[in-house]
Design a protein around this motif. Structure first.
Motif, PDB file in Angstrom:
ATOM      1  N   ARG A 301     -22.175  46.836  13.229  1.00 40.62           N
ATOM      2  CA  ARG A 301     -23.416  46.171  13.600  1.00 40.62           C
ATOM      3  C   ARG A 301     -23.444  44.741  13.023  1.00 40.62           C
ATOM      4  NH1 ARG A 301     -27.259  48.862  15.468  1.00 40.62           N
ATOM      5  NH2 ARG A 301     -26.694  50.768  14.347  1.00 40.62           N
ATOM      6  N   ILE A 302     -23.008  44.609  11.776  1.00 45.69           N
ATOM      7  CA  ILE A 302     -22.983  43.285  11.150  1.00 45.69           C
ATOM      8  C   ILE A 302     -21.909  42.415  11.797  1.00 45.69           C
ATOM      9  CG2 ILE A 302     -22.609  42.046   8.990  1.00 45.69           C
ATOM     10  CD1 ILE A 302     -23.650  44.679   7.588  1.00 45.69           C
ATOM     11  N   ALA A 303     -20.732  42.996  12.070  1.00 45.90           N
ATOM     12  CA  ALA A 303     -19.659  42.238  12.727  1.00 45.90           C
ATOM     13  C   ALA A 303     -20.100  41.747  14.098  1.00 45.90           C
ATOM     14  CB  ALA A 303     -18.407  43.100  12.848  1.00 45.90           C
ATOM     15  N   ASP A 304     -20.829  42.567  14.827  1.00 50.29           N
ATOM     16  CA  ASP A 304     -21.337  42.156  16.134  1.00 50.29           C
ATOM     17  C   ASP A 304     -22.287  40.971  15.984  1.00 50.29           C
ATOM     18  OD1 ASP A 304     -21.944  42.820  19.107  1.00 50.29           O
ATOM     19  OD2 ASP A 304     -23.921  42.830  18.172  1.00 50.29           O
ATOM     20  N   ALA A 305     -23.128  41.002  14.947  1.00 53.14           N
ATOM     21  CA  ALA A 305     -24.037  39.890  14.701  1.00 53.14           C
ATOM     22  C   ALA A 305     -23.279  38.627  14.321  1.00 53.14           C
ATOM     23  CB  ALA A 305     -25.038  40.264  13.605  1.00 53.14           C
TER      24      ALA A 305
END
Length: 328
Positions: A301-305
């Motif tokens: 989720r953080i990598a996508d952001a």
């Protein structure tokens, strides 16, 4: 718990997983579409090849996926159809949507899913976590994590649509560690710079508790060695780590690096062994492992952001997944 592990893939990271499984006392069957399973087995002195996935699933008590990123979801779902606890190399999947779907499916079926974020099992990062938990630095204010290595020379890593580039190869390790140390992340701002075959991403994470993490991940064509660094500063002190400080002899130059890109560990000190031992202990006892399926999902989720912020030049706000999504 002892039994048979079905190892899918015989490339780079399988060279860390196979000897760890053998040292833990497991039988291992190996399948690779690249037809290099026998080479892997000969290199490490254990395991046996099988002709296909159905043969592997039929023999296995646990599945270990060590294949290119874009294949993870399909293989994990195939393992789930057979009800098999599954270890999956990081990142869990190529995209956030795939990760959300995968974690939800394993949770609904009650089958353990373990994302292999091995950095949590490296001794220096274990001690970092313990020191912060003990309160050695007081209230954490800032984290800095850096990870750099030579750019891939060939293969699927060079296709960002399949690999996710330096973000999902290197930075996702430090995304996971930063969240492990600093807690959930509320906002991300990132930049990526690409020059020829070199690629670098820098991300600024704002944690829910107020801490800030600065992450830098670099692939470069320059003649450098793989290196990781961290610094965690709090109200009462600073913790520092640098992989280069542990080496008495270093080379920098234009000579090509060796084919083995993995660190050299003895079986007893291998973080890969510690990681897999933790996973099988969880299967046997029901205890939560150090890295859960939810942790793997949150890293995605953080990598996508990070990817969205780097693409738009704007900060991205995000909310963590609900606890019930966890499947291990």
């Amino acid at each position: 718990m002892h039994g048979t592990v079905g190892l899918i893939g015989a490339g780079g990271i399988a060279n860390a997983h196979l000897p760890a499984w053998l040292d833990l006392g497991y039988d291992v069957v190996v399948f690779s579409v690249a037809d290099d399973a026998e080479q892997l087995i000969a290199r490490h002195g254990g395991g046996r090849p099988v002709a296909g996935l159905e043969a592997l699933f039929g023999a296995a008590d646990v599945v270990d996926i060590c294949t290119p990123t874009h294949t993870h979801r399909e293989l994990a779902l195939a393992a789930l159809e057979h009800g098999l606890p599954t270890v999956c190399e990081k990142p869990l999947t190529r995209t956030l949507g795939e990760a959300e779907d995968l974690v939800a499916r394993f949770a609904a079926a009650g089958v353990p899913l373990f994302p292999a974020h091995v950095v949590r099992y490296f001794a220096e990062y274990e001690e970092l976590w313990r020191a912060v938990a003990r309160g050695d630095v007081g209230r954490v204010g800032v984290q800095r994590h850096t990870r750099q290595g030579r750019s891939p020379q060939s293969g699927w890593y060079l296709d960002e649509h399949r690999s996710g580039g330096v973000l999902l190869d290197l930075m996702i390790h430090d995304i996971d560690v930063a969240r492990w140390i600093g807690g959930d992340v509320e906002r991300v701002f990132a930049r990526t710079n690409v020059v020829g075959g070199s690629q670098s991403t820098q991300a600024f994470l704002t944690h829910a508790g107020g801490a800030i993490s600065v992450l830098t991940a670099t692939w470069t064509t320059a003649p450098i060695e793989f290196r990781t660094q961290f610094e965690v500063a709090g109200s009462d002190g600073v913790l520092h780590g640098d992989s280069a400080e542990r080496r008495a002899f270093r080379y920098q130059g234009h000579a090509e690096p060796g084919a083995d890109l993995l660190p050299d560990f003895s079986p007893l000190t291998s973080p890969y062994r510690a990681e897999l031992a933790d996973f099988v202990h969880s299967i046997a006892t029901g205890a939560a492992p150090r890295v859960t399926a939810l942790d793997g999902l949150e890293a995605m989720r953080i990598a996508d952001a990070v990817a969205r912020s780097a693409a738009t030049g704007l900060p991205v706000d995000l909310q963590p997944a609900k606890e019930e999504v966890s499947a291990a």
